[in-house]
Design a protein around this motif. Structure first.
Motif, PDB file in Angstrom:
ATOM      1  N   THR A  92     -75.126 -33.955  24.933  1.00  0.00           N
ATOM      2  CA  THR A  92     -75.406 -35.226  25.591  1.00  0.00           C
ATOM      3  C   THR A  92     -76.818 -35.656  25.209  1.00  0.00           C
ATOM      4  OG1 THR A  92     -76.096 -33.889  27.454  1.00  0.00           O
ATOM      5  CG2 THR A  92     -73.931 -34.908  27.602  1.00  0.00           C
ATOM      6  N   ARG A  93     -76.959 -36.915  25.019  1.00  0.00           N
ATOM      7  CA  ARG A  93     -78.260 -37.462  24.673  1.00  0.00           C
ATOM      8  C   ARG A  93     -78.427 -38.792  25.341  1.00  0.00           C
ATOM      9  NH1 ARG A  93     -79.396 -36.152  18.348  1.00  0.00           N
ATOM     10  NH2 ARG A  93     -79.325 -33.932  18.718  1.00  0.00           N
ATOM     11  N   ASP A  94     -79.253 -38.831  26.330  1.00  0.00           N
ATOM     12  CA  ASP A  94     -79.449 -40.118  26.963  1.00  0.00           C
ATOM     13  C   ASP A  94     -80.916 -40.422  27.180  1.00  0.00           C
ATOM     14  OD1 ASP A  94     -79.399 -42.438  28.633  1.00  0.00           O
ATOM     15  OD2 ASP A  94     -77.250 -42.038  28.691  1.00  0.00           O
TER      16      ASP A  94
ATOM     17  N   PHE B  32     -79.424 -33.142  29.440  1.00  0.00           N
ATOM     18  CA  PHE B  32     -79.355 -34.567  29.097  1.00  0.00           C
ATOM     19  C   PHE B  32     -79.990 -34.864  27.752  1.00  0.00           C
ATOM     20  CE2 PHE B  32     -83.719 -35.749  29.940  1.00  0.00           C
ATOM     21  CZ  PHE B  32     -84.138 -34.770  30.821  1.00  0.00           C
ATOM     22  N   THR B  92     -71.381 -45.165  22.300  1.00  0.00           N
ATOM     23  CA  THR B  92     -70.646 -44.039  22.866  1.00  0.00           C
ATOM     24  C   THR B  92     -69.782 -43.429  21.777  1.00  0.00           C
ATOM     25  OG1 THR B  92     -69.027 -45.657  23.530  1.00  0.00           O
ATOM     26  CG2 THR B  92     -70.509 -44.846  25.235  1.00  0.00           C
ATOM     27  N   ASP B  94     -66.985 -40.375  21.684  1.00  0.00           N
ATOM     28  CA  ASP B  94     -66.342 -39.243  22.288  1.00  0.00           C
ATOM     29  C   ASP B  94     -65.058 -38.870  21.569  1.00  0.00           C
ATOM     30  OD1 ASP B  94     -65.142 -37.332  24.016  1.00  0.00           O
ATOM     31  OD2 ASP B  94     -66.777 -37.896  25.371  1.00  0.00           O
TER      32      ASP B  94
END
Lengths: 184, 184
Positions: A92-94, B32, B92, B94
DNA sequence: AGTTGCAATGCAACTCGTTGCATAGATCGT
DNA sequence: ACGATCTATGCAACGAGTTGCATTGCAACT
């Protein structure tokens, strides 16, 4: 590596030219996968070389020539293989989370416009998804449709979560702002 | 491009060596944002060159030498600048969604193990977050803590959403499986 | 007649990130 | 004494993806 397979799925749903794929990736499919046309052309060329897709050139009378790609038996085999293979969990990369933690070392209120933008963007997307839901998935669904709907549902779920979380974060940032004003 | 700023935030929270950062990125921060140690060393070197961070070599008596980095005034300036700058919305991506749509062109039941794995992984993460929440964020929180908690809350929210969505998707895949058995 | 915009394809250069490898001392079990 | 594992840093090569540019032709506006 997985753009290959995203394109295979998209081409199984409907054989298309690179240009067409690029536009589709800007819309519905682009909600869960994104790619630029340059990248798409590159991958299509590679997959054609590998025999996963085959091109048929349609000479346009009015429009320019189009190379319409469809998935070969080899390509379908590769798709099946990939579907069965376990995914390596993606990181995840936010950046928004980074920013929120970074706000501790700056004036937190300066982040408010950024969060407003994000909240609005997510609200807009959610509205878009709801429109698609009402338009395309209200009646009875065949297998392919049902699967597409399930993908859309993830969009509905996540955008809702984003929206709520953004509101919550903005409340927090506002609180810091008030503290500053009332406690100088 | 934003790993730079993730590192700046992390170094503001605590000056560290590359190795230490890499380990922290495997744990709490890694939930994150993710990075390998090679990438971290590269970016640290670039930021040192740019004057955003400064290194102090600690000669280890027992352990190997460590280069401990901290953020300079220039680096803090860059961080502030970045915080105020609007983020370009990230695409995004996925692969699980791609797979679910791809299931229409294969035996959908073959995806069940994959979804089980994902459901389990998300359940595990959620449990981990809840532990962190209970351990680190139960008492009263200062500003920095409150911001970190808000970031954690996104993790709680999104992992819950993932979990529920995976269950839903698995129900759907099971349904196709039953249809096949009862309607041969 | 000229400009803008869209359809359609593609090359070249670059950045970001990953994978694989290398080094070197410290610690610890067997 | 020996191998395994951990701390700690880094290079080299590759792959994936982005940015910028180029081309060709049609349609529509001005």
């Amino acid at each position: 590596m997985a753009l290959d397979h995203a394109l295979l799925v998209s081409l199984r749903e409907k054989p298309s030219s690179g240009y067409e794929l690029a536009r589709r990736f800007d819309r519905s499919i682009g909600y869960f996968w994104h790619a630029t046309h340059q990248q798409i052309y590159k991958v299509l060329a590679r997959m054609e070389e590998a025999g996963w897709v085959a091109a048929e050139v349609q000479a346009g009378e009015t429009a320019p020539d189009r190379k319409v790609f469809s998935v070969t038996a080899t390509g379908q085999g590769e798709l099946s293989r990939w579907l069965a293979e376990p995914l390596t969990p993606e990181a995840t990369r936010d950046a928004l989370m980074v920013k929120l933690r970074g706000a501790a070392f700056d004036d937190p209120a300066r982040l408010l416009p950024e969060f407003q933008r994000h909240r609005d963007a997510h609200a807009e997307r959610l509205a878009g998804y709801r429109q698609i839901e009402a338009r395309d998935f209200s009646g009875p669904l065949d297998r392919q449709r049902a699967l597409q709907y399930q993908v859309l549902k993830s969009g509905l779920r996540f955008e809702t979560a984003w929206l709520e979380w953004c509101e919550e974060a903005m409340d927090l940032l506002h609180r810091f702002d008030n503290n500053k004003e009332t406690n100088p």
